[in-house]
Design a protein around this motif. Structure first.
Motif, PDB file in Angstrom:
ATOM      1  N   VAL A  13       0.835  -1.207   0.000  1.00 24.16           N
ATOM      2  CA  VAL A  13       0.000   0.000   0.000  1.00 24.16           C
ATOM      3  C   VAL A  13       0.867   1.254   0.000  1.00 24.16           C
ATOM      4  CG1 VAL A  13      -1.788   1.275   1.228  1.00 24.16           C
ATOM      5  CG2 VAL A  13      -1.930  -1.203   1.082  1.00 24.16           C
ATOM      6  N   GLU A  14       2.004   1.214   0.682  1.00 23.77           N
ATOM      7  CA  GLU A  14       2.909   2.364   0.649  1.00 23.77           C
ATOM      8  C   GLU A  14       3.436   2.600  -0.766  1.00 23.77           C
ATOM      9  OE1 GLU A  14       5.672   1.390   3.794  1.00 23.77           O
ATOM     10  OE2 GLU A  14       4.646   2.780   5.173  1.00 23.77           O
ATOM     11  N   TYR A  16       1.709   2.024  -3.402  1.00 24.87           N
ATOM     12  CA  TYR A  16       0.581   2.650  -4.088  1.00 24.87           C
ATOM     13  C   TYR A  16       0.572   4.152  -3.853  1.00 24.87           C
ATOM     14  CZ  TYR A  16      -1.523  -2.062  -4.493  1.00 24.87           C
ATOM     15  OH  TYR A  16      -1.782  -3.374  -4.761  1.00 24.87           O
ATOM     16  N   LEU A  17       0.988   4.574  -2.656  1.00 23.27           N
ATOM     17  CA  LEU A  17       1.000   6.004  -2.351  1.00 23.27           C
ATOM     18  C   LEU A  17       1.938   6.765  -3.277  1.00 23.27           C
ATOM     19  CD1 LEU A  17       0.883   6.142   1.552  1.00 23.27           C
ATOM     20  CD2 LEU A  17      -0.940   6.686  -0.063  1.00 23.27           C
ATOM     21  N   ASP A  20       0.052   7.049  -6.452  1.00 21.88           N
ATOM     22  CA  ASP A  20      -1.039   8.017  -6.257  1.00 21.88           C
ATOM     23  C   ASP A  20      -0.523   9.448  -6.338  1.00 21.88           C
ATOM     24  OD1 ASP A  20      -2.779   5.889  -5.821  1.00 21.88           O
ATOM     25  OD2 ASP A  20      -2.713   6.082  -3.636  1.00 21.88           O
ATOM     26  N   ALA A  21       0.598   9.715  -5.688  1.00 20.41           N
ATOM     27  CA  ALA A  21       1.150  11.067  -5.670  1.00 20.41           C
ATOM     28  C   ALA A  21       1.477  11.538  -7.086  1.00 20.41           C
ATOM     29  CB  ALA A  21       2.392  11.128  -4.792  1.00 20.41           C
ATOM     30  N   GLU A  52      -7.630  11.826  -6.004  1.00 22.98           N
ATOM     31  CA  GLU A  52      -7.446  12.255  -4.618  1.00 22.98           C
ATOM     32  C   GLU A  52      -8.196  11.348  -3.641  1.00 22.98           C
ATOM     33  OE1 GLU A  52      -6.653  17.031  -5.248  1.00 22.98           O
ATOM     34  OE2 GLU A  52      -8.716  16.310  -5.160  1.00 22.98           O
ATOM     35  N   GLN A  55      -6.189   8.207  -3.307  1.00 23.14           N
ATOM     36  CA  GLN A  55      -5.033   8.499  -2.475  1.00 23.14           C
ATOM     37  C   GLN A  55      -5.419   8.549  -0.996  1.00 23.14           C
ATOM     38  OE1 GLN A  55      -3.297  12.458  -2.900  1.00 23.14           O
ATOM     39  NE2 GLN A  55      -1.257  11.558  -2.854  1.00 23.14           N
ATOM     40  N   HIS A  58      -5.896   5.091   0.355  1.00 23.20           N
ATOM     41  CA  HIS A  58      -4.624   4.416   0.585  1.00 23.20           C
ATOM     42  C   HIS A  58      -3.929   4.952   1.839  1.00 23.20           C
ATOM     43  CE1 HIS A  58      -4.412   3.039  -3.870  1.00 23.20           C
ATOM     44  NE2 HIS A  58      -4.950   2.107  -3.097  1.00 23.20           N
ATOM     45  N   VAL A  59      -4.030   6.244   2.087  1.00 22.97           N
ATOM     46  CA  VAL A  59      -3.466   6.818   3.316  1.00 22.97           C
ATOM     47  C   VAL A  59      -4.145   6.191   4.530  1.00 22.97           C
ATOM     48  CG1 VAL A  59      -3.319   8.927   4.715  1.00 22.97           C
ATOM     49  CG2 VAL A  59      -2.680   8.989   2.302  1.00 22.97           C
ATOM     50  N   VAL A  62      -2.827   2.697   5.032  1.00 22.96           N
ATOM     51  CA  VAL A  62      -1.488   2.702   5.632  1.00 22.96           C
ATOM     52  C   VAL A  62      -1.585   2.938   7.134  1.00 22.96           C
ATOM     53  CG1 VAL A  62       0.661   4.044   5.790  1.00 22.96           C
ATOM     54  CG2 VAL A  62      -0.185   3.306   3.558  1.00 22.96           C
TER      55      VAL A  62
END
Length: 74
Positions: A13-14, A16-17, A20-21, A52, A55, A58-59, A62
């Motif tokens: 998942v990190e 994925y961040l 996403d960014a 967004e 994102q 996903h945050v 995490v």
């Protein structure tokens, strides 16, 4: 859940961040470019909003996985 499995999910998942960014940044640029030339940016803004939201999800994942990892080590 087993600690190793939680860590594996957290790592995924990190990653994925990071994706996403990049997506959010690229979509913001599209919106800005369209608006700067007077183009219709409605679709681009909608896609930005969706990126967004993904994102943010996903945050949240995490944060949840980090809590689970802490609990698994106690």
């Amino acid at each position: 859940m087993e600690r190793a499995l939680i860590q594996q999910q957290l790592d995924r998942v990190e990653s994925y961040l990071l994706i996403d960014a990049r997506r959010v940044n690229e979509q913001r640029k599209r919106v800005i470019n369209l608006e700067s030339v007077g183009g219709d940016a409605a679709l681009a803004r909608e896609q930005l909003s969706q990126a967004e939201e993904i994102q943010a999800a996903h945050v949240a994942d995490v944060e949840r996985l980090r809590r689970e990892l802490m609990e698994a080590t106690e």
